[in-house]
Design an enzyme around this catalytic site. Structure first.
Site, PDB file in Angstrom:
ATOM      1  N   HIS A  61       0.818  -1.210   0.000  1.00 41.64           N
ATOM      2  CA  HIS A  61       0.000   0.000   0.000  1.00 41.64           C
ATOM      3  C   HIS A  61       0.852   1.260   0.000  1.00 41.64           C
ATOM      4  O   HIS A  61       1.949   1.272   0.552  1.00 41.64           O
ATOM      5  CB  HIS A  61      -0.893   0.037   1.240  1.00 41.64           C
ATOM      6  CG  HIS A  61      -1.789  -1.150   1.371  1.00 41.64           C
ATOM      7  ND1 HIS A  61      -2.175  -1.643   2.600  1.00 41.64           N
ATOM      8  CD2 HIS A  61      -2.376  -1.947   0.448  1.00 41.64           C
ATOM      9  CE1 HIS A  61      -2.970  -2.691   2.419  1.00 41.64           C
ATOM     10  NE2 HIS A  61      -3.095  -2.899   1.121  1.00 41.64           N
ATOM     11  N   LYS A  70       5.468   5.740   7.512  1.00 40.32           N
ATOM     12  CA  LYS A  70       4.896   4.841   8.522  1.00 40.32           C
ATOM     13  C   LYS A  70       6.005   4.298   9.419  1.00 40.32           C
ATOM     14  O   LYS A  70       7.017   3.790   8.941  1.00 40.32           O
ATOM     15  CB  LYS A  70       4.167   3.680   7.856  1.00 40.32           C
ATOM     16  CG  LYS A  70       2.962   4.104   7.051  1.00 40.32           C
ATOM     17  CD  LYS A  70       2.302   2.935   6.368  1.00 40.32           C
ATOM     18  CE  LYS A  70       1.110   3.397   5.542  1.00 40.32           C
ATOM     19  NZ  LYS A  70       0.519   2.282   4.788  1.00 40.32           N
ATOM     20  N   TYR A 130       0.869   1.071  13.661  1.00 38.86           N
ATOM     21  CA  TYR A 130       1.630   1.994  12.832  1.00 38.86           C
ATOM     22  C   TYR A 130       1.231   3.429  13.080  1.00 38.86           C
ATOM     23  O   TYR A 130       0.068   3.757  13.239  1.00 38.86           O
ATOM     24  CB  TYR A 130       1.602   1.627  11.357  1.00 38.86           C
ATOM     25  CG  TYR A 130       0.307   1.212  10.729  1.00 38.86           C
ATOM     26  CD1 TYR A 130      -0.322   2.001   9.792  1.00 38.86           C
ATOM     27  CD2 TYR A 130      -0.265  -0.035  11.028  1.00 38.86           C
ATOM     28  CE1 TYR A 130      -1.488   1.596   9.169  1.00 38.86           C
ATOM     29  CE2 TYR A 130      -1.436  -0.443  10.421  1.00 38.86           C
ATOM     30  CZ  TYR A 130      -2.044   0.380   9.495  1.00 38.86           C
ATOM     31  OH  TYR A 130      -3.201  -0.024   8.888  1.00 38.86           O
ATOM     32  N   ASP A 166      -6.160  -5.993  -2.592  1.00 35.39           N
ATOM     33  CA  ASP A 166      -4.751  -6.348  -2.733  1.00 35.39           C
ATOM     34  C   ASP A 166      -4.536  -7.380  -3.835  1.00 35.39           C
ATOM     35  O   ASP A 166      -3.542  -7.330  -4.558  1.00 35.39           O
ATOM     36  CB  ASP A 166      -4.186  -6.863  -1.408  1.00 35.39           C
ATOM     37  CG  ASP A 166      -4.073  -5.760  -0.364  1.00 35.39           C
ATOM     38  OD1 ASP A 166      -4.181  -4.569  -0.729  1.00 35.39           O
ATOM     39  OD2 ASP A 166      -3.891  -6.091   0.818  1.00 35.39           O
TER      40      ASP A 166
END
Length: 187
Positions: A61, A70, A130, A166
């Site tokens: 992503h 992140k 995250y 995905d």
């Protein structure tokens, strides 16, 4: 705290100093001043937690425009975490770096803006945390196919459980260049 460089400039593993005894342990997962002194001047605006079962793969992503950096870690279980450089014009374009993150090793992985990110769950379950440098922007949400042969991530799971999004993500070569981050040296 120990900073471990990867093959991708800017992508690092952070190993905190852990203080433990018979009662348990304590460590700082983030300290802005110490991180800035180590060259990581990070500002977070969003914090996320996900829980996944063994064999789940989330990713790869990214957001563009409005990229997110992140800072990721695992609170329970173990994952194989991956960063892929997708910045147009980067000398490491299409290359990836990985780290094993677990509740036991307490390592963190820093994925800067301009990189795609994904992880595969190796334990029975994993709780993944995250911190993000930008807010989630649905209009900027994007992905790269997890098994793109041109990138050739060496995932430890051959047949992962994937979301429809995905599973249908485009290959890197099929993404229009204007939908990819640009390497700072190209601006």
């Amino acid at each position: 705290m120990k900073i471990i460089e990867t093959d991708l400039p800017g992508v690092v593993v952070v190993e905190p100093t852990v203080f433990g005894d018979a009662r348990g342990y304590f460590y700082e997962s983030f300290n802005a001043r110490k991180f800035a002194d180590a060259g990581l001047d990070l500002r977070f605006v969003q914090s996320n937690v996900s829980r996944s079962a063994h064999g789940v793969l989330r990713g790869l992503h990214y957001q563009w425009p409005n990229p997110q950096g992140k800072f990721v870690s695992v609170l329970e279980g173990e994952v194989y975490d991956v960063a892929v450089d997708i910045r147009v014009g980067s000398p490491t374009f299409g290359r990836w770096a990985a780290a094993i993150l677990s509740a036991d090793n307490k390592r963190h992985f820093w994925i800067p803006e301009g990189f795609a990110h994904g992880f595969a769950v190796l334990s029975e379950h994993a709780t993944f945390a995250y911190q993000c440098t930008a807010l989630y922007d649905a209009a900027a949400d994007a992905g790269v196919r997890w098994n793109d042969a041109a990138i050739a991530v060496d995932w430890p799971i051959a047949q992962p459980a994937l979301s429809d999004k995905d599973a249908k993500a485009p290959f890197l070569a099929d993404i229009p260049r204007e939908r990819l981050p640009v390497y700072a040296g190209m601006r």
